[in-house]
Scaffold this active site. Structure first.
Site, PDB file in Angstrom:
ATOM      1  CB  SER A   1     -15.205   3.079  -5.525  1.00 36.73           C
ATOM      2  OG  SER A   1     -15.515   3.044  -6.985  1.00 36.73           O
ATOM      3  N   GLY A   2     -12.271   4.247  -6.799  1.00 31.80           N
ATOM      4  CA  GLY A   2     -11.627   5.289  -7.498  1.00 31.80           C
ATOM      5  C   GLY A   2     -10.304   5.827  -6.756  1.00 31.80           C
ATOM      6  CB  SER A   3      -8.530   5.112  -3.635  1.00 31.77           C
ATOM      7  OG  SER A   3      -8.686   3.561  -3.585  1.00 31.77           O
ATOM      8  N   GLY A   4      -7.665   4.001  -6.578  1.00 34.09           N
ATOM      9  CA  GLY A   4      -6.511   3.486  -7.547  1.00 34.09           C
ATOM     10  C   GLY A   4      -5.811   2.153  -7.318  1.00 34.09           C
ATOM     11  CE  LYS A   5     -10.332  -0.866  -4.263  1.00 33.04           C
ATOM     12  NZ  LYS A   5     -11.163   0.481  -4.616  1.00 33.04           N
ATOM     13  CB  SER A   6      -8.094  -1.243 -10.447  1.00 34.87           C
ATOM     14  OG  SER A   6      -9.298  -1.807  -9.833  1.00 34.87           O
TER      15      SER A   6
ATOM     16  CB  SER B   1     -11.376  -4.984   2.098  1.00 35.42           C
ATOM     17  OG  SER B   1     -10.258  -4.342   1.727  1.00 35.42           O
TER      18      SER B   1
END
Ligand SMILES: Nc1ncnc2c1ncn2[C@@H]1O[C@H](COP(=O)(O)OS(=O)(=O)O)[C@@H](OP(=O)(O)O)[C@H]1O
Ligand SMILES: Nc1ncnc2c1ncn2[C@@H]1O[C@H](COP(=O)(O)OP(=O)(O)O)[C@@H](O)[C@H]1O
Length: 199
Positions: A36-41, A108
């Protein structure tokens, strides 16, 4: 009795290959995975825009969004995450059949679950993008304040804090969002798609 008893597959008269030919590009699932927060979105939104501007038929499925609708009955236990990913894999497969370049942005966290998706798709139809970013940096970014809540004990089973994240062992692409700009990461993926003749 299994759920598939008495159910018969009905073929279309339009094939995936015909749809791809009409679109002028292949269809594929670009599967972002990371903390979460890694930049996927962020990266998938920017990639979607870049592809749209190049007349590519594309669509983005995002964890937060899908959990508002299709998967609103699922939580964050390992079993629910597995079902979350299974359903998205099946949706991804339908999208690929429809001729669409599909981006998925889900944590995931389990390699086994990601590999199940890889295996329901044809060879080359699953591009795993490890969205790499250290837990420290994700926690510093904390765009939704969730790490703070998890540290305070307000969220149980939060990935990276009190639930596991298994890094991909052999991803097609690694983007390092701690050290690359958004533009660099997007360009890396677009270059891969061109090099491998998806586009
Ligand atoms: N316990 C826990 N662990 C991880 N994430 C949590 C949790 N609770 C809520 N959230 C929010 O839900 C988003 C992750 O949903 P996903 O569907 O991507 O998760 S998973 O793939 O099923 O693990 C995740 O979104 P991203 O920050 O975009 O990754 C969070 O906003
Ligand atoms: N190089 C970068 N790539 C992606 N995101 C970045 C980068 N640098 C800073 N960020 C910030 O990190 C945060 C990533 O959040 P988000 O995209 O929601 O991640 P995820 O979907 O993995 O939870 C955003 O606030 C984004 O602006």
């Amino acid at each position: 009795m299994s759920a598939s008893t008495n159910i018969t597959w009905h073929d279309s008269e339009v094939t995936k290959e015909q749809r791809q030919e009409r679109n002028g590009h292949k269809s594929v699932v670009i599967w972002f995975t990371g903390l979460s927060g890694s930049g996927k979105s962020t990266i998938s939104v920017a990639l979607e825009k870049a592809l749209f501007e190049q007349q590519i038929t594309s669509y983005r499925l995002d964890g937060d969004n899908i959990r508002h609708g299709l998967n609103q009955n699922l939580g964050f236990s390992p079993e629910d995450r597995k079902e979350n990913i299974r359903r998205i894999g099946e949706v991804g497969k339908l999208m690929v059949d429809a001729g669409v370049v599909t981006m998925t942005a889900f944590i995931s966290p389990y390699e086994e679950d990601r590999n199940i998706v890889r295996n329901i798709l044809e060879d080359g139809e699953f591009i795993e993008v490890f969205t790499k970013c250290s837990l420290d940096e994700c926690e510093t970014r904390d765009p939704k304040g969730l790490y703070k809540k998890a540290r305070n004990g307000e969220i149980k089973e939060f990935t990276g804090i009190n639930a596991p994240y298994e890094e991909p062992s052999n991803p097609e692409i690694v983007i390092d969002t701690e050290h690359e700009s958004i533009e660099e990461s997007v360009n890396k993926i677009v270059s891969y798609l061109k090099e491998k003749q998806y586009l």
